[in-house]
Motif scaffolding. Structure first.
Motif, short mmCIF file in Angstrom:
data_model
loop_
_atom_site.label_atom_id
_atom_site.label_comp_id
_atom_site.label_asym_id
_atom_site.label_seq_id
_atom_site.Cartn_x
_atom_site.Cartn_y
_atom_site.Cartn_z
N LEU A 177 52.82 1.30 99.98
CA LEU A 177 51.64 0.94 99.16
C LEU A 177 51.74 1.51 97.75
N GLY A 178 52.04 2.78 97.64
CA GLY A 178 52.28 3.38 96.32
C GLY A 178 51.05 3.38 95.44
N PRO A 179 51.20 3.92 94.22
CA PRO A 179 50.05 4.09 93.36
C PRO A 179 49.77 2.92 92.41
N TYR A 195 60.96 8.05 102.99
CA TYR A 195 61.94 9.12 103.21
C TYR A 195 61.28 10.43 103.62
N THR A 212 54.01 3.38 103.85
CA THR A 212 55.14 3.94 103.12
C THR A 212 55.44 3.16 101.84
N ALA A 253 60.54 0.60 85.11
CA ALA A 253 61.36 1.23 86.15
C ALA A 253 61.11 2.73 86.20
N SER A 279 55.18 12.92 87.50
CA SER A 279 54.65 11.58 87.25
C SER A 279 53.15 11.57 87.44
N SER A 317 58.44 0.21 92.62
CA SER A 317 59.08 -0.02 91.33
C SER A 317 60.57 0.18 91.47
N PRO A 318 61.36 -0.56 90.67
CA PRO A 318 62.80 -0.32 90.70
C PRO A 318 63.10 1.03 90.05
N PHE A 319 64.28 1.55 90.28
CA PHE A 319 64.62 2.83 89.63
C PHE A 319 65.96 2.71 88.93
N PRO A 351 65.39 8.16 91.66
CA PRO A 351 65.29 7.46 92.95
C PRO A 351 64.11 7.93 93.80
N LEU A 352 63.68 9.19 93.60
CA LEU A 352 62.50 9.67 94.33
C LEU A 352 61.27 9.17 93.58
N SER A 353 60.81 7.99 93.92
CA SER A 353 59.71 7.37 93.18
C SER A 353 59.05 6.34 94.08
N PRO A 354 57.88 5.85 93.67
CA PRO A 354 57.24 4.83 94.52
C PRO A 354 58.17 3.64 94.71
N PRO A 355 58.34 3.19 95.96
CA PRO A 355 59.28 2.09 96.19
C PRO A 355 58.82 0.76 95.60
N GLU A 391 68.06 -0.53 90.04
CA GLU A 391 68.23 -0.80 91.47
C GLU A 391 66.89 -1.33 91.97
#
Lengths: 510, 374
Positions: free
Chosen positions: B205-207, A231, B203, B48, B75, B58-60, B52-56, A95
Motif C-alpha cells: 500500500l505504501g504512503p 522484506y 506490504t 523514483a 524520507s 515507486s521505482p528505485f 532500494p529500501l523504499s515503498p514498492p 528498476e
C-alpha cells in the motif's frame, strides 16, 4: 624452406632452389619494394580540392548529428566518449520490478543471524520533550542497526516534534560510524483532527477512553500500512515515553519466537507513592466475568481495562511481576498493551491490525491481541521481564505534591521558628551562664582569699584546682547545642565529673 | 594478370562502402549512448526512490557506483497531501492494482494494457502461490512484464510492479471450477484467499497510493476507462457487476450471464440464519442449501442490459473480482477477514468491516466487467 639450398650439394634438389617448396611463387617477400601504390586522386589539384571538401562536409555533418543528439538525449551523449564506463551521478537506471518471496521473511528466534529486518513503529503526538530520551534508547539497541527500519507517524502535533525528529535522524544517518546508520527511515505526517487532549488526565480519564482508543488505533493502522514492506520479518511497536529498557530488548523478545510478545511495563514512582507501580494494564488474560460482561454490552461498546467502571477480574500481566522471577517465564495473554510489542510481520500481513472499531468489545492494542488470538497466533507476555515507563504525575499527584510542598514549607517555617526560639533561649542561657560564671569567679576569689589566709601549702593546692576548672568550662560550651528543654547543666556535668575523676586520680598519685 | 598475394587494397574508395560505414558508426554510437532501451523520461526518474529500501509503489535507482552504498535517506511522506478525488487523472493520483493470481491468462494482461489511465500512475501488485501452478504463472507473468517494462514503449510501462510469492500453502490442489465451488471447501479456500489478499495489500500500500483496484486474474474484459469511471462516483468502495460471456446453446449465439454473487444487500432471512449460527460458521451466497433471500446485484440488471451505467445501489457484501477502494479505507484497517467476521469471510467480511469503520460500499449494477470462461 628446405635446408639444402647450397649449390655445392651433390644431390640435385628436386625443385629449383629459387623455387618454393610449397609450390607458390615466392614474390618479393624480403624486398624493400620500391613499387608503392601512388594514389591518383591527389595527383590533380581538382582532386585535392574535392577531397578537402568531402572531409569538411563530413566533419560538419558529424558535429551537426552530435548536436542534435545532445539536444534530444541530453547528458547521455557524454557516455559515447567514456564508452559508458564513467557515469556521472545523474546518470542512473530505474528498476521498476520487485520480486519478493514471503516465505523468506517468516521471522525466527535468531533473526540477527539471519539478517531479518525489523520495522520499528513509533506513533508520535506532541512528543518533543520525550525525543532526546527516545533517541538515547535508539542509539543503544544492540540489534544490528542496518536491519532496523524506522517508521514514525507524527499527527496533530503543535510543538516541534517533527523538526526535532528530522534533525536527530539526519544526524544519525550522516554520522561517520557505519554501524550507527539505520535502514529505511519513513516519517509520515497525517492529522486526524483529534480533539482529545494529550495531557495525562484527559488521556487516562474513563469517559474519553473509547473514542481515544479508536483514534489511536486509526493512527497505528495508518502508520503500519504505509511502512510495512515485503522484506520485513518483524514489527516492533514502541512508545516514545519508555524511560528504561534493556538495550537487547529486541533480541530478548525475539528469542521466544512467538507471534506476538510483550514485556511487563511498570513505572517508577516517587517514594511517597510507594517507589514503583504497574503501568500497562492492557496486557491481560481473558476471564469469564469479562466475557459475560461483554455479552451485555452493545455492539460499539469498548471495554477498557484498569477502570473501576468495568470490573473484569482479569489476571493482569503487570500484577504478576516478581522482581526476582525468571525473566524468560511466559504467560499466555489475550489483550496486549501497546508500550512495547514485538510481533512477526506475518501477523500484520495476514490482516491483524489495531481495530478502530469495537472488535469483540475491544479496540486498539487490546483488540489487536484479541484479533491475533482469533486468527490462531500465539500471544505471550513476560511477567518478570520489565521495562519502565516514564513517570508523569497525574493531576491528583500534582495536587498531592503541592500539598506536600506546602507541608514542607510549613515545616521549614516551623523549624526556622524553632531554631530562633532555641537561639533566644541560648542567648538567655548564655547570659545566665556568664552570670553564673561571674558569680563563680567571685565566689572563687572569695574562697581564694580565705585560703590565702590559711597558708602556703593550701595556696598551691588551690592553684591546681583553678587550672582544672578552666577546661571544665570549655567542655560545657561544646555541649551547648543540646535541646533547650534539657537542663543545660546536665551534659556539662559528665565531662566535669570525668575531669574531677582525673583530678582525683592525680591527687591520689601525688 | 597474376597478382601477388598481399594486403588487398581498393584503388578507389567506393561511396557505398563509405555510406555503409557511416551507418554502422551511427548504430555503434547509438548503442553506446543508450546501453539499455528501458530508459525512462526525466519526469519518471524524478518520482523514483533513491534507495532500494523504499515503498514498492515507486521505482528505485539502480546504483551504478561500485563504491560504498550510502545509508538510506530520511524520507518524509505527508499523507495529508494524498488526495482522493473523483478526478484521479487531474489530481495525478496513484492507483494500485492488486491481483491474487493462481493462473496467468494472456487476456487478463492484454486487458490490463488497454486501460487508459496513465500507466505512469499505476502500480501493479501480484501474489502467487508457491506451487507448480504458481511457478508457471509467475514465469508467464514475468515474461509479459519484461516485454512491457524493458522493451515496450514508455507510455505502456507501469510505474512499478511488485511480484510476491505466498508464504503458505494453498488449501486445495486443484483450481478447477467444480472443485473450487464445493461448499465445504469454500471456507478454507476463502480464508487462504483472504490471507493472500491481506499479504499483498499491507506490504504494497505504501504512503502514496490514493486508490486500490482489486482485479482478479480471471477478469478478461473491462472498459478501458474502468478506473476513471469507478472513481468518478467518489464512493469509498465501488463494485461493478461481474458477468461471464458464454455460448448460449439455446439461442445459438454468444450470451452473457451473471458471475459474481458476492455483491448483495442483506436480508432479514440471512440475519436470522446468522443469529442461529455458531461463532465459527459462515454464511455463503449462491448455494441452494442455504437460501438467504439476499438481494443480489448480479440480478439487478434489466433484461437486455441497457440500464443506466451510472446507477448506484448500496451494498452490504462485496465480491473481489473487481473492486475500487479508496486507500483510506484500507489504511483505517479494513481488511479481508480470514476468520468468520459476523459470519462473513473474505470480501464479504471486508464490506462488513468497512461498514463498522464507517465506510459504505456501493454497487454499479449496469457497469459490467467480464470473467474468463473455462
Amino acid at each position: 624452406m628446405l635446408p639444402f639450398t647450397s649449390s655445392g650439394s651433390k644431390v640435385t634438389p628436386r625443385h629449383h632452389v629459387s623455387g618454393y617448396s610449397n609450390g607458390y611463387p615466392r614474390g618479393n617477400t624480403f624486398e624493400l619494394s620500391p613499387h608503392r601504390f601512388q594514389p591518383r586522386l591527389n595527383s590533380t589539384p581538382a582532386g585535392r580540392r574535392r577531397r578537402r571538401f568531402y572531409i569538411r562536409l563530413g566533419i560538419l555533418v558529424a558535429l551537426g548529428l552530435f548536436g542534435l543528439y545532445y539536444f534530444f538525449f541530453g547528458g547521455a551523449a557524454l557516455s559515447i566518449f567514456s564508452l559508458g564506463l564513467l557515469s556521472s551521478g545523474e546518470d542512473f537506471q530505474l528498476e521498476t520490478v520487485r520480486y519478493y518471496d514471503l516465505s523468506n521473511v517468516q521471522g525466527t528466534a535468531r533473526g540477527w543471524e539471519r539478517e531479518e529486518r525489523i520495522l520499528l513503529c513509533v506513533p508520535l503526538r506532541d512528543a518533543e520533550p520525550h525525543l532526546p530520551m527516545f533517541f538515547s534508547h535508539l542509539r543503544n539497541f544492540t540489534y544490528p542497526h542496518h536491519l532496523i527500519d524506522l517508521a514514525f507517524l507524527v499527527s496533530d502535533s503543535k510543538d516541534r516534534t517533527l523538526e526535532v525528529l528530522v534533525e536527530n535522524l539526519e544526524a544519525i544517518q550522516a554520522s561517520e560510524d557505519d554501524l550507527a546508520h539505520y535502514g529505511e527511515i519513513s516519517i509520515i505526517e497525517k492529522d486526524f483532527g483529534q480533539k482529545v487532549n494529550q495531557d495525562v488526565e484527559s488521556r487516562h480519564g474513563f469517559a474519553a477512553q473509547a473514542s481515544r482508543r479508536k483514534l489511536m488505533a486509526q493512527a497505528r493502522n495508518w502508520l503500519l500500512s504505509a511502512a510495512l514492506r515485503p522484506y520485513h520479518s518483524w514489527v516492533y511497536w514502541r512508545d516514545v515515553d519508555v524511560e528504561t529498557a534493556p538495550f537487547s530488548i529486541l533480541e530478548d523478545l525475539m528469542r521466544h519466537n512467538k507471534d506476538v510478545i510483550v514485556p511487563n511495563v511498570w513505572r517508577p514512582l516517587p517514594d511517597w507513592l510507594g517507589g514503583e507501580q504497574p503501568y500497562d494494564l492492557n496486557s491481560w488474560q481473558e476471564s469469564e466475568t469479562a466475557l459475560a460482561l461483554a455479552d451485555t454490552l452493545d455492539e460499539d461498546a469498548v471495554i477498557v481495562e484498569g477502570y473501576a467502571e468495568y470490573a473484569t477480574w482479569r489476571p493482569h500481566l503487570a500484577y504478576l511481576r516478581d522482581p526476582y522471577g525468571d525473566p524468560d517465564m511466559e504467560m499466555e495473554i489475550d489483550g496486549v498493551g501497546g508500550v512495547s510489542i514485538l510481533a512477526k510481520a506475518k501477523v500484520f500481513r495476514y490482516g491483524v491490525h489495531f481495530p478502530a472499531f469495537s472488535f469483540e468489545k475491544h479496540a486498539e492494542t487490546e483488540g489487536f491481541g484479541k484479533m491475533s488470538r482469533r486468527m490462531g497466533f500465539s500471544v505471550v507476555g513476560l511477567p518478570h521481564y520489565t521495562i519502565w515507563h516514564l513517570y508523569e504525575p497525574s493531576v491528583d499527584d500534582i495536587k498531592h505534591m503541592e500539598e506536600m510542598e506546602q507541608e514542607r514549607i510549613a515545616r521549614e517555617q516551623e523549624e526556622k521558628e524553632k531554631a530562633e526560639k532555641v537561639k533566644k533561649i541560648k542567648e538567655q542561657f548564655g547570659d545566665a551562664n556568664s552570670q553564673w560564671e561571674k558569680d563563680k569567679t567571685e565566689m572563687q576569689n572569695l574562697a581564694q582569699k580565705v585560703k590565702q589566709s590559711t597558708g602556703e601549702k593550701a595556696a598551691t593546692e588551690d592553684k591546681k584546682d583553678t587550672t582544672g576548672a578552666s577546661p571544665k568550662e570549655a567542655v560545657v560550651a561544646a555541649g551547648k547545642p543540646a535541646p533547650a528543654e534539657k537542663p543545660a547543666e546536665k551534659p556539662a556535668e559528665k565531662p566535669a565529673e570525668k575531669k574531677i575523676g582525673g583530678g582525683a586520680a592525680k591527687a591520689e598519685e601525688s | 594478370m597474376a597478382r601477388p598475394l598481399g594486403p588487398v587494397r581498393l584503388k578507389k574508395t567506393n561511396p557505398i562502402t563509405l555510406l555503409i560505414g557511416a551507418i554502422l558508426c551511427i548504430f555503434i554510437i547509438y548503442f553506446l549512448a543508450a546501453p539499455a532501451s528501458s530508459d525512462f523520461s526525466k519526469a519518471r526518474k524524478s518520482t523514483a526512490a533513491s534507495h532500494p529500501l523504499s515503498p514498492p509503489t515507486s521505482p528505485f535507482r539502480k546504483s551504478n557506483s561500485k563504491g560504498k552504498a550510502s545509508p538510506p535517506p530520511v524520507s518524509r511522506y505527508n499523507l495529508n497531501n494524498v488526495t482522493i478525488t473523483s478526478d484521479p487523472i487531474g489530481g495525478r493520483e496513484n492507483v494500485l492494482i492488486l491481483t491474487p493470481m493462481a493462473r496467468f491468462y494472456q487476456e487478463y494482461w492484454d486487458n490490463l494494457m488497454k486501460l487508459s489511465y496513465p500507466h505512469e500512475l499505476i502500480t501493479l501488485g501480484f501474489i502467487l502461490p508457491k506451487n507448480k501452478e504458481g511457478n508457471s504463472a509467475t514465469t508467464a507473468l514475468q515474461e509479459q512484464i519484461a516485454k512491457t517494462q524493458k522493451s515496450g514503449p514508455e507510455k505502456d510501462r507501469f510505474k512499478s510492479i511488485i511480484i510476491l510469492r505466498q508464504d503458505f500453502e494453498p488449501p486445495l490442489q486443484s483450481q478447477d471450477e467444480s472443485e473450487r465451488h464445493k461448499m465445504q471447501n469454500q471456507r478454507d479456500r476463502r480464508a487462504a484467499m483472504s490471507k493472500a489478499r491481506n499479504s499483498l495489500l499491507f506490504t504494497t500500500l505504501g504512503p502514496a497510493t490514493s486508490w486500490v483496484l482489486w482485479l482478479d486474474a480471471d477478469i478478461v474484459e473491462t472498459p478501458p476507462t474502468l478506473i476513471q469511471d469507478l472513481a468518478a462516483h467518489d464512493k469509498p468502495i465501488v463494485a461493478p457487476n461481474c458477468y461471464q460471456r458464454y455460448y448460449n446453446a439455446d439461442k445459438k449465439k454468444m450470451d452473457e450471464r451473471p458471475y459474481d454473487f458476492n455483491n448483495w444487500q442483506d436480508s432479514p432471512k440471512a440475519q436470522e440464519i446468522a443469529a442461529q449460527m455458531g461463532p465459527d460458521d459462515i454464511l455463503l451466497e449462491g448455494y441452494a442449501e442455504m437460501a438467504t433471500y439476499r438481494a443480489l446485484m448480479a440480478y439487478m440488471t434489466p433484461e437486455g442490459g441497457d440500464g443506466d451505467v451510472h446507477q448506484e445501489v448500496p451494498l452490504d457484501g462485496v465480491g473481489g473480482t473487481a473492486l475500487l477502494v479508496k486507500a483510506d479505507v484500507h489504511r483505517d484497517g479494513a481488511m479481508f477477514p480470514p476468520f468468520p467476521f459476523y459470519h462473513l469471510i473474505e470480501t464479504e467480511g471486508f464490506a462488513k468491516m468497512a461498514k463498522r469503520l464507517g465506510w459504505h460500499p456501493t454497487g454499479l449494477p449496469n457497469y459490467k466487467v467480464y470473467h474468463y470462461n473455462e
